[in-house]
Design a protein around this motif. Sequence first.
Motif, short mmCIF file in Angstrom:
data_model
loop_
_atom_site.label_atom_id
_atom_site.label_comp_id
_atom_site.label_asym_id
_atom_site.label_seq_id
_atom_site.Cartn_x
_atom_site.Cartn_y
_atom_site.Cartn_z
N SER A 359 -15.28 8.12 34.16
CA SER A 359 -14.08 8.91 34.47
C SER A 359 -12.98 7.94 34.86
O SER A 359 -13.14 7.19 35.83
CB SER A 359 -14.35 9.92 35.59
N THR A 361 -8.97 7.97 35.79
CA THR A 361 -7.90 8.89 36.15
C THR A 361 -6.66 8.12 36.54
O THR A 361 -6.73 7.19 37.36
CB THR A 361 -8.32 9.81 37.31
N ALA A 397 -5.20 15.68 34.57
CA ALA A 397 -6.16 15.65 35.68
C ALA A 397 -6.11 16.97 36.44
O ALA A 397 -5.05 17.59 36.57
CB ALA A 397 -5.85 14.48 36.61
N PRO A 398 -7.23 17.44 36.96
CA PRO A 398 -7.22 18.70 37.72
C PRO A 398 -6.44 18.56 39.02
O PRO A 398 -6.25 17.47 39.55
CB PRO A 398 -8.72 18.95 37.99
N GLY A 399 -5.97 19.68 39.52
CA GLY A 399 -5.23 19.70 40.77
C GLY A 399 -3.73 19.75 40.61
O GLY A 399 -3.00 19.85 41.59
N GLY A 400 -3.23 19.67 39.37
CA GLY A 400 -1.79 19.76 39.13
C GLY A 400 -1.01 18.59 39.68
O GLY A 400 0.17 18.73 40.04
N THR A 401 -1.64 17.40 39.75
CA THR A 401 -0.94 16.23 40.29
C THR A 401 -0.08 15.54 39.25
O THR A 401 0.67 14.62 39.59
CB THR A 401 -1.98 15.24 40.83
N TYR A 404 -3.49 11.98 34.47
CA TYR A 404 -4.19 12.14 33.19
C TYR A 404 -5.58 11.56 33.35
O TYR A 404 -5.77 10.52 34.00
CB TYR A 404 -3.42 11.41 32.10
N ARG A 405 -6.59 12.22 32.78
CA ARG A 405 -7.97 11.79 32.98
C ARG A 405 -8.69 11.69 31.64
O ARG A 405 -8.55 12.57 30.78
CB ARG A 405 -8.71 12.77 33.88
N THR A 407 -12.60 11.32 30.30
CA THR A 407 -13.99 11.49 30.73
C THR A 407 -14.90 11.28 29.54
O THR A 407 -14.66 11.84 28.46
CB THR A 407 -14.21 12.90 31.30
#
Length: 429
Positions: A359, A361, A397-401, A404-405, A407
């Motif tokens: 992962s 990120t 990326a999760p969380g709305g930050t 970009y991720r 995996t």
Amino acid sequence: MRQVGRWRAPGDPEWPGRRGGPPWQRSRRNGHNGWPPGAVITASIFHLAGANDLADRGGVHLTSPVLYYLLLVAGPAALFWKRRAPLAVFVVAASASLLFATHADPWWMYAVAPALALFALAKAGRRTEAGIGAAVAWLLYLLLDVVLAGPLGLPAGVTPSLREALLAGVGLAVPVLAGTVSKVRHEQLAALARAHEEQERARAEQKRRQASEERLRMARELHDVLGHHLSLINVQAGVGLHLMDSRPEQAREALSAIRTASAEALREVRSVLGVLRTEGEAAPRQPALGLSRLSDLTADAGFPVRTAILGEPRELPAEVDRAAYRIVQESLTNVRKHAGPDPAAVVEIRHAPGALHLSITNTGVTGGAPPPEGSSGLTGMRARAESLGGTLTAGPAPGGTGGYRVTAVLPVPAGGSVVADCGWTGEAG
């Protein structure tokens, strides 16, 4: 003796749908794009219903029922062939309506067949012929029912007023214009469809080319690895053969066979795969790429990178180790290219039973756009993962930050040995 005809399939050149039979039974492969009886039925209804209504009001001056129905039906019947011979169909339909007009009061409903024929002629791309035909038909209508109405002894009611004459001209011009617009629209849609297909082919070709380039790079790495290990086998076999002169003859024969086989394998691998190396490219003089060099990779990233290794690290197969290194390397390159002025990343490697989870990120301030889905970097990483039976996904990326991720999951055969403690974390950059 009665001759029995042979059965013919639809693909046979002598099949009735291709050579004989009514035109409306032709296959779409021969340019049939509609249902001609639809135009025939429509025109017939308008002609017969309109003429009967006009006759009820005393506007039809024909005494022969045969001529009455012949002139009304001739135009609609000709529409059966409006795709094969649109100009001839218009001539027949216009002639029948003009002759009927010399024995009936002005009424648009018995001129529907010529209008449909004009539309078909213009839609077929013969706009000039359609325009000339409409003009000639209108002039003949004025000539017969206005100029020559007296000399020909026509009934007084057949002569149109100025308004009716102008409306007749407009009624003939509208189908020409509508057919032209329909033809242009059809050509535009066809051009858009061709452009879309060409773009799809170009994208598919680009993906194939990128996958081919990635496979080529992987083949070069395979050549380097095989060459390295086979060279070691060859050297070790030679040393063993030199030191074991006093050992039993069977050991000597085994070592000799190892040396011969490894040397032959090395020559074959180099001869077959050596062409994959770029001309003039030097052989590698550094250790094989793998997660053991992760600290060097993150230190050279040029921005803060936090790493975390979870689970129980173990020795990985060479191909999995290389693929994991390349995926991390390409992901950090994408962070540097797309993360904006203040890049930062978190690399997490988790050793799970039977798989290696990666992962990467981007956690920095995002000032640019994420890499496009069809980019060569993502395509190459995905090709590497899939070549090993694994998967790779990329997205926000999760969380709305705004990060970009990437995996990846790479299968790892069971049986690897433990090489380090779990839970190691560090930072670089």
